[in-house]
Design a protein around this motif. Structure first.
Motif, PDB file in Angstrom:
ATOM      1  N   SER A  64     -96.592 -12.696  14.112  1.00  0.00           N
ATOM      2  CA  SER A  64     -97.631 -13.728  14.282  1.00  0.00           C
ATOM      3  C   SER A  64     -97.011 -15.071  14.621  1.00  0.00           C
ATOM      4  CB  SER A  64     -98.470 -13.859  13.005  1.00  0.00           C
ATOM      5  OG  SER A  64     -99.189 -12.677  12.761  1.00  0.00           O
ATOM      6  N   MET A  65     -95.918 -15.404  13.942  1.00  0.00           N
ATOM      7  CA  MET A  65     -95.232 -16.663  14.209  1.00  0.00           C
ATOM      8  C   MET A  65     -94.675 -16.679  15.630  1.00  0.00           C
ATOM      9  SD  MET A  65     -92.413 -18.562  11.827  1.00  0.00           S
ATOM     10  CE  MET A  65     -90.906 -17.937  12.505  1.00  0.00           C
ATOM     11  N   ALA A  66     -94.141 -15.559  16.083  1.00  0.00           N
ATOM     12  CA  ALA A  66     -93.598 -15.475  17.449  1.00  0.00           C
ATOM     13  C   ALA A  66     -94.702 -15.694  18.470  1.00  0.00           C
ATOM     14  CB  ALA A  66     -92.924 -14.125  17.672  1.00  0.00           C
ATOM     15  N   GLU A  67     -95.834 -15.066  18.269  1.00  0.00           N
ATOM     16  CA  GLU A  67     -96.935 -15.229  19.215  1.00  0.00           C
ATOM     17  C   GLU A  67     -97.414 -16.668  19.282  1.00  0.00           C
ATOM     18  OE1 GLU A  67     -99.600 -12.095  18.040  1.00  0.00           O
ATOM     19  OE2 GLU A  67     -98.251 -10.577  18.893  1.00  0.00           O
ATOM     20  N   GLN A  68     -97.449 -17.350  18.140  1.00  0.00           N
ATOM     21  CA  GLN A  68     -97.794 -18.773  18.129  1.00  0.00           C
ATOM     22  C   GLN A  68     -96.730 -19.582  18.872  1.00  0.00           C
ATOM     23  OE1 GLN A  68    -100.407 -20.637  17.368  1.00  0.00           O
ATOM     24  NE2 GLN A  68     -99.244 -22.463  17.953  1.00  0.00           N
ATOM     25  N   SER A  69     -95.463 -19.257  18.652  1.00  0.00           N
ATOM     26  CA  SER A  69     -94.368 -19.961  19.338  1.00  0.00           C
ATOM     27  C   SER A  69     -94.474 -19.783  20.844  1.00  0.00           C
ATOM     28  CB  SER A  69     -93.008 -19.450  18.862  1.00  0.00           C
ATOM     29  OG  SER A  69     -92.787 -19.808  17.523  1.00  0.00           O
ATOM     30  N   TRP A  70     -94.822 -18.577  21.288  1.00  0.00           N
ATOM     31  CA  TRP A  70     -94.935 -18.308  22.725  1.00  0.00           C
ATOM     32  C   TRP A  70     -96.077 -19.102  23.356  1.00  0.00           C
ATOM     33  CZ3 TRP A  70     -94.254 -12.501  21.440  1.00  0.00           C
ATOM     34  CH2 TRP A  70     -92.889 -12.214  21.312  1.00  0.00           C
ATOM     35  N   ARG A  71     -97.145 -19.336  22.582  1.00  0.00           N
ATOM     36  CA  ARG A  71     -98.236 -20.175  23.108  1.00  0.00           C
ATOM     37  C   ARG A  71     -97.795 -21.633  23.194  1.00  0.00           C
ATOM     38  NH1 ARG A  71    -101.152 -16.449  20.050  1.00  0.00           N
ATOM     39  NH2 ARG A  71    -101.160 -17.728  18.178  1.00  0.00           N
ATOM     40  N   GLN A  72     -97.040 -22.096  22.189  1.00  0.00           N
ATOM     41  CA  GLN A  72     -96.591 -23.484  22.130  1.00  0.00           C
ATOM     42  C   GLN A  72     -95.427 -23.749  23.080  1.00  0.00           C
ATOM     43  OE1 GLN A  72     -98.090 -25.899  20.292  1.00  0.00           O
ATOM     44  NE2 GLN A  72     -96.684 -27.430  21.098  1.00  0.00           N
ATOM     45  N   MET A  73     -94.549 -22.760  23.222  1.00  0.00           N
ATOM     46  CA  MET A  73     -93.340 -22.916  24.040  1.00  0.00           C
ATOM     47  C   MET A  73     -93.218 -21.708  24.969  1.00  0.00           C
ATOM     48  SD  MET A  73     -90.774 -24.337  21.088  1.00  0.00           S
ATOM     49  CE  MET A  73     -91.350 -23.193  19.851  1.00  0.00           C
ATOM     50  N   PRO A  74     -93.970 -21.697  26.069  1.00  0.00           N
ATOM     51  CA  PRO A  74     -93.990 -20.511  26.935  1.00  0.00           C
ATOM     52  C   PRO A  74     -92.697 -20.266  27.711  1.00  0.00           C
ATOM     53  CG  PRO A  74     -95.308 -22.279  27.880  1.00  0.00           C
ATOM     54  CD  PRO A  74     -94.883 -22.742  26.526  1.00  0.00           C
ATOM     55  N   HIS A  75     -91.776 -21.191  27.693  1.00  0.00           N
ATOM     56  CA  HIS A  75     -90.478 -20.998  28.340  1.00  0.00           C
ATOM     57  C   HIS A  75     -89.396 -21.289  27.304  1.00  0.00           C
ATOM     58  CE1 HIS A  75     -92.457 -20.673  32.177  1.00  0.00           C
ATOM     59  NE2 HIS A  75     -93.096 -21.800  31.921  1.00  0.00           N
ATOM     60  N   MET A  76     -88.593 -20.255  27.000  1.00  0.00           N
ATOM     61  CA  MET A  76     -87.511 -20.372  26.019  1.00  0.00           C
ATOM     62  C   MET A  76     -86.241 -19.791  26.615  1.00  0.00           C
ATOM     63  SD  MET A  76     -89.127 -19.035  22.456  1.00  0.00           S
ATOM     64  CE  MET A  76     -90.631 -19.683  21.779  1.00  0.00           C
TER      65      MET A  76
END
Length: 158
Positions: A64-76
């Motif tokens: 769940s945390m990863a999915e939120q991170s991907w929405r907030q930071m779509p390029h890592m």
């Protein structure tokens, strides 16, 4: 060298390789948003603590945390370096340096650097993370940074 000593050395090398693969898989899974790969590297009861980014108390929470991170930071883009790993039987501890470039939807490009503190366990013959805690050294906004070349998938705003 006797067979028993050779077998122990081989097991140690195989364990180290499996753990280094977990470290790389973590970076790659976050960078390409690979949910399946990310889920495979954690035991069910694992924890992830990323001060400033969130904390999770189970594999489901990590996802769940990863999915939120991907929405907030779509390029890592994660770079992991200098792993120090100590293996004792079916348990291991380690640290690995990290340098990360993120494009945050609110802050724009940022560089994050720090040190991961990891615990691993081999259960049913498979090494996985038990816990991962990030020690943040710095987060630096890169206001003037703009990529000028690269694949379309990684262009800001795509």
């Amino acid at each position: 060298m006797n067979i028993k000593a050779l077998a122990a050395r081989l097991e140690h090398l195989e364990s180290r390789l499996a753990i280094e693969t977990l470290i790389s898989a973590y970076a790659n899974a976050f960078d390409v948003m690979n949910r399946d790969l990310l889920q495979q590297i954690w035991h069910v009861d694992s924890t992830l603590d990323l001060p400033g980014f969130g904390a999770a108390g189970s594999r489901d929470d990590i996802m769940s945390m990863a999915e939120q991170s991907w929405r907030q930071m779509p390029h890592m883009h994660h770079w992991m370096a200098n792993p120090l790993i100590q293996i004792e039987g079916d348990s291991a501890n380690g640290t690995v340096a990290a340098n990360c470039l993120f494009h945050d939807v609110e802050q724009g490009p940022v560089q994050v650097s720090g040190l991961y503190h990891d615990r691993f366990e081999r259960r049913d013959g498979q090494w996985k993370f038990v816990s991962r805690r990030f020690e943040l050294h710095y987060l630096t906004p890169l206001k003037e940074w703009v990529p000028i070349l690269g694949s379309e998938r990684f262009q800001v705003g795509s």
